[in-house]
Design a protein around this motif. Structure first.
Motif, PDB file in Angstrom:
ATOM      1  N   PRO A   9       0.835  -1.206   0.000  1.00  0.00           N
ATOM      2  CA  PRO A   9       0.000   0.000   0.000  1.00  0.00           C
ATOM      3  C   PRO A   9       0.871   1.258   0.000  1.00  0.00           C
ATOM      4  CG  PRO A   9      -0.388  -1.335   1.984  1.00  0.00           C
ATOM      5  CD  PRO A   9       0.651  -2.022   1.173  1.00  0.00           C
ATOM      6  N   MET A  10       0.266   2.371  -0.352  1.00  0.00           N
ATOM      7  CA  MET A  10       1.017   3.620  -0.522  1.00  0.00           C
ATOM      8  C   MET A  10       1.802   4.024   0.724  1.00  0.00           C
ATOM      9  SD  MET A  10       0.932   4.794  -3.524  1.00  0.00           S
ATOM     10  CE  MET A  10       1.372   6.501  -3.386  1.00  0.00           C
ATOM     11  N   ASP A  11       1.230   3.851   1.912  1.00  0.00           N
ATOM     12  CA  ASP A  11       1.922   4.302   3.118  1.00  0.00           C
ATOM     13  C   ASP A  11       3.067   3.377   3.524  1.00  0.00           C
ATOM     14  OD1 ASP A  11      -0.061   2.439   3.565  1.00  0.00           O
ATOM     15  OD2 ASP A  11      -0.449   3.083   5.621  1.00  0.00           O
ATOM     16  N   MET A  12       3.181   2.195   2.931  1.00  0.00           N
ATOM     17  CA  MET A  12       4.263   1.266   3.261  1.00  0.00           C
ATOM     18  C   MET A  12       5.394   1.299   2.234  1.00  0.00           C
ATOM     19  SD  MET A  12       3.465  -0.239   6.080  1.00  0.00           S
ATOM     20  CE  MET A  12       4.453  -1.705   6.115  1.00  0.00           C
ATOM     21  N   LYS A  13       5.159   1.926   1.084  1.00  0.00           N
ATOM     22  CA  LYS A  13       6.182   1.950   0.028  1.00  0.00           C
ATOM     23  C   LYS A  13       7.435   2.697   0.458  1.00  0.00           C
ATOM     24  CE  LYS A  13       3.220   1.309  -3.922  1.00  0.00           C
ATOM     25  NZ  LYS A  13       2.766   1.763  -5.214  1.00  0.00           N
ATOM     26  N   GLY A  14       7.289   3.669   1.338  1.00  0.00           N
ATOM     27  CA  GLY A  14       8.438   4.445   1.805  1.00  0.00           C
ATOM     28  C   GLY A  14       9.438   3.596   2.571  1.00  0.00           C
ATOM     29  N   TYR A  15       8.926   2.639   3.348  1.00  0.00           N
ATOM     30  CA  TYR A  15       9.815   1.752   4.107  1.00  0.00           C
ATOM     31  C   TYR A  15      10.629   0.860   3.171  1.00  0.00           C
ATOM     32  CZ  TYR A  15       7.052   3.117   8.158  1.00  0.00           C
ATOM     33  OH  TYR A  15       6.423   3.832   9.136  1.00  0.00           O
ATOM     34  N   ALA A  16       9.978   0.301   2.164  1.00  0.00           N
ATOM     35  CA  ALA A  16      10.672  -0.558   1.210  1.00  0.00           C
ATOM     36  C   ALA A  16      11.701   0.245   0.414  1.00  0.00           C
ATOM     37  CB  ALA A  16       9.677  -1.227   0.272  1.00  0.00           C
ATOM     38  N   LYS A  17      11.350   1.466   0.063  1.00  0.00           N
ATOM     39  CA  LYS A  17      12.279   2.315  -0.691  1.00  0.00           C
ATOM     40  C   LYS A  17      13.491   2.669   0.157  1.00  0.00           C
ATOM     41  CE  LYS A  17      12.434   6.391  -3.588  1.00  0.00           C
ATOM     42  NZ  LYS A  17      11.695   7.492  -4.188  1.00  0.00           N
ATOM     43  N   THR A  18      13.280   2.954   1.438  1.00  0.00           N
ATOM     44  CA  THR A  18      14.380   3.265   2.350  1.00  0.00           C
ATOM     45  C   THR A  18      15.312   2.070   2.513  1.00  0.00           C
ATOM     46  OG1 THR A  18      12.940   4.790   3.551  1.00  0.00           O
ATOM     47  CG2 THR A  18      14.941   4.069   4.672  1.00  0.00           C
ATOM     48  N   ILE A  19      14.732   0.885   2.637  1.00  0.00           N
ATOM     49  CA  ILE A  19      15.553  -0.326   2.758  1.00  0.00           C
ATOM     50  C   ILE A  19      16.368  -0.544   1.491  1.00  0.00           C
ATOM     51  CG2 ILE A  19      15.439  -2.853   2.899  1.00  0.00           C
ATOM     52  CD1 ILE A  19      13.001  -2.450   4.758  1.00  0.00           C
ATOM     53  N   ALA A  20      15.748  -0.381   0.333  1.00  0.00           N
ATOM     54  CA  ALA A  20      16.449  -0.576  -0.935  1.00  0.00           C
ATOM     55  C   ALA A  20      17.586   0.434  -1.097  1.00  0.00           C
ATOM     56  CB  ALA A  20      15.473  -0.474  -2.101  1.00  0.00           C
ATOM     57  N   GLU A  21      17.334   1.693  -0.743  1.00  0.00           N
ATOM     58  CA  GLU A  21      18.367   2.717  -0.878  1.00  0.00           C
ATOM     59  C   GLU A  21      19.530   2.482   0.076  1.00  0.00           C
ATOM     60  OE1 GLU A  21      16.361   6.425  -0.364  1.00  0.00           O
ATOM     61  OE2 GLU A  21      15.460   6.367  -2.362  1.00  0.00           O
ATOM     62  N   SER A  22      19.234   2.071   1.311  1.00  0.00           N
ATOM     63  CA  SER A  22      20.317   1.823   2.263  1.00  0.00           C
ATOM     64  C   SER A  22      21.127   0.585   1.861  1.00  0.00           C
ATOM     65  CB  SER A  22      19.779   1.685   3.681  1.00  0.00           C
ATOM     66  OG  SER A  22      18.847   0.646   3.753  1.00  0.00           O
ATOM     67  N   CYS A  23      20.479  -0.410   1.299  1.00  0.00           N
ATOM     68  CA  CYS A  23      21.209  -1.582   0.803  1.00  0.00           C
ATOM     69  C   CYS A  23      22.108  -1.197  -0.368  1.00  0.00           C
ATOM     70  CB  CYS A  23      20.236  -2.672   0.358  1.00  0.00           C
ATOM     71  SG  CYS A  23      19.453  -3.545   1.709  1.00  0.00           S
ATOM     72  N   LYS A  24      21.604  -0.332  -1.232  1.00  0.00           N
ATOM     73  CA  LYS A  24      22.418   0.099  -2.373  1.00  0.00           C
ATOM     74  C   LYS A  24      23.636   0.880  -1.904  1.00  0.00           C
ATOM     75  CE  LYS A  24      22.177   2.416  -6.798  1.00  0.00           C
ATOM     76  NZ  LYS A  24      21.323   3.054  -7.799  1.00  0.00           N
ATOM     77  N   LYS A  25      23.446   1.757  -0.911  1.00  0.00           N
ATOM     78  CA  LYS A  25      24.575   2.513  -0.362  1.00  0.00           C
ATOM     79  C   LYS A  25      25.604   1.588   0.267  1.00  0.00           C
ATOM     80  CE  LYS A  25      22.340   6.914   0.697  1.00  0.00           C
ATOM     81  NZ  LYS A  25      21.918   7.814   1.775  1.00  0.00           N
ATOM     82  N   ALA A  26      25.139   0.601   1.026  1.00  0.00           N
ATOM     83  CA  ALA A  26      26.049  -0.351   1.666  1.00  0.00           C
ATOM     84  C   ALA A  26      26.802  -1.177   0.638  1.00  0.00           C
ATOM     85  CB  ALA A  26      25.274  -1.262   2.608  1.00  0.00           C
ATOM     86  N   ARG A  27      26.091  -1.615  -0.392  1.00  0.00           N
ATOM     87  CA  ARG A  27      26.726  -2.412  -1.436  1.00  0.00           C
ATOM     88  C   ARG A  27      27.754  -1.599  -2.213  1.00  0.00           C
ATOM     89  NH1 ARG A  27      25.230  -3.158  -6.659  1.00  0.00           N
ATOM     90  NH2 ARG A  27      23.274  -2.076  -6.315  1.00  0.00           N
ATOM     91  N   ASN A  28      27.421  -0.367  -2.533  1.00  0.00           N
ATOM     92  CA  ASN A  28      28.384   0.492  -3.224  1.00  0.00           C
ATOM     93  C   ASN A  28      29.590   0.785  -2.365  1.00  0.00           C
ATOM     94  OD1 ASN A  28      26.904   0.633  -5.564  1.00  0.00           O
ATOM     95  ND2 ASN A  28      25.854   2.518  -5.006  1.00  0.00           N
ATOM     96  N   PHE A  29      29.390   0.963  -1.062  1.00  0.00           N
ATOM     97  CA  PHE A  29      30.506   1.220  -0.141  1.00  0.00           C
ATOM     98  C   PHE A  29      31.440   0.009  -0.076  1.00  0.00           C
ATOM     99  CE2 PHE A  29      32.350   1.071   4.128  1.00  0.00           C
ATOM    100  CZ  PHE A  29      33.084   2.260   4.102  1.00  0.00           C
ATOM    101  N   MET A  30      30.863  -1.190  -0.019  1.00  0.00           N
ATOM    102  CA  MET A  30      31.688  -2.391   0.111  1.00  0.00           C
ATOM    103  C   MET A  30      32.401  -2.771  -1.168  1.00  0.00           C
ATOM    104  SD  MET A  30      29.656  -4.972   2.616  1.00  0.00           S
ATOM    105  CE  MET A  30      28.003  -4.790   1.965  1.00  0.00           C
ATOM    106  N   THR A  31      31.866  -2.379  -2.330  1.00  0.00           N
ATOM    107  CA  THR A  31      32.453  -2.800  -3.592  1.00  0.00           C
ATOM    108  C   THR A  31      33.213  -1.694  -4.308  1.00  0.00           C
ATOM    109  OG1 THR A  31      30.385  -2.317  -4.757  1.00  0.00           O
ATOM    110  CG2 THR A  31      30.713  -4.561  -3.976  1.00  0.00           C
ATOM    111  N   LYS A  32      33.335  -0.527  -3.695  1.00  0.00           N
ATOM    112  CA  LYS A  32      34.034   0.554  -4.390  1.00  0.00           C
ATOM    113  C   LYS A  32      35.528   0.243  -4.481  1.00  0.00           C
ATOM    114  CE  LYS A  32      34.902   3.537  -0.435  1.00  0.00           C
ATOM    115  NZ  LYS A  32      34.640   4.819   0.180  1.00  0.00           N
ATOM    116  N   VAL A  33      36.112   0.697  -5.575  1.00  0.00           N
ATOM    117  CA  VAL A  33      37.540   0.475  -5.835  1.00  0.00           C
ATOM    118  C   VAL A  33      38.275   1.755  -5.512  1.00  0.00           C
ATOM    119  CG1 VAL A  33      39.229  -0.135  -7.591  1.00  0.00           C
ATOM    120  CG2 VAL A  33      36.962  -1.168  -7.638  1.00  0.00           C
ATOM    121  N   ASP A  34      39.302   1.647  -4.709  1.00  0.00           N
ATOM    122  CA  ASP A  34      40.066   2.838  -4.322  1.00  0.00           C
ATOM    123  C   ASP A  34      41.060   3.218  -5.382  1.00  0.00           C
ATOM    124  OD1 ASP A  34      38.745   3.075  -1.945  1.00  0.00           O
ATOM    125  OD2 ASP A  34      40.139   1.760  -0.907  1.00  0.00           O
TER     126      ASP A  34
END
Length: 65
Positions: free
Chosen positions: A40-65
């Motif tokens: 439902p519309m009021d729950m989509k924000g939670y899923a989006k937040t989880i997806a964005e934080s996972c993407k940030k974590a994944r990018n942080f762990m796989t970035k090449v220095d």
């Protein structure tokens, strides 16, 4: 989401490798993105937040220095 692939099969594999962690984070991110359309519309924000934080974590762990 294929859960048995992330569970350890031997005692020596109890300590997860970086590859297993990144794979789990990516699977969670993909699941959160796919589930958004069914929520439902009021729950989509939670899923989006989880997806964005996972993407940030994944990018942080796989970035090449």
């Amino acid at each position: 989401m294929y859960v048995p692939a992330i569970l350890p099969t031997k005692i020596q594999s109890m300590r997860p490798s970086k590859r297993k962690i990144v794979k789990t984070v990516y699977t969670t991110e993909k699941f959160a993105n796919n589930i958004q359309k069914d929520l439902p519309m009021d729950m989509k924000g939670y899923a989006k937040t989880i997806a964005e934080s996972c993407k940030k974590a994944r990018n942080f762990m796989t970035k090449v220095d």
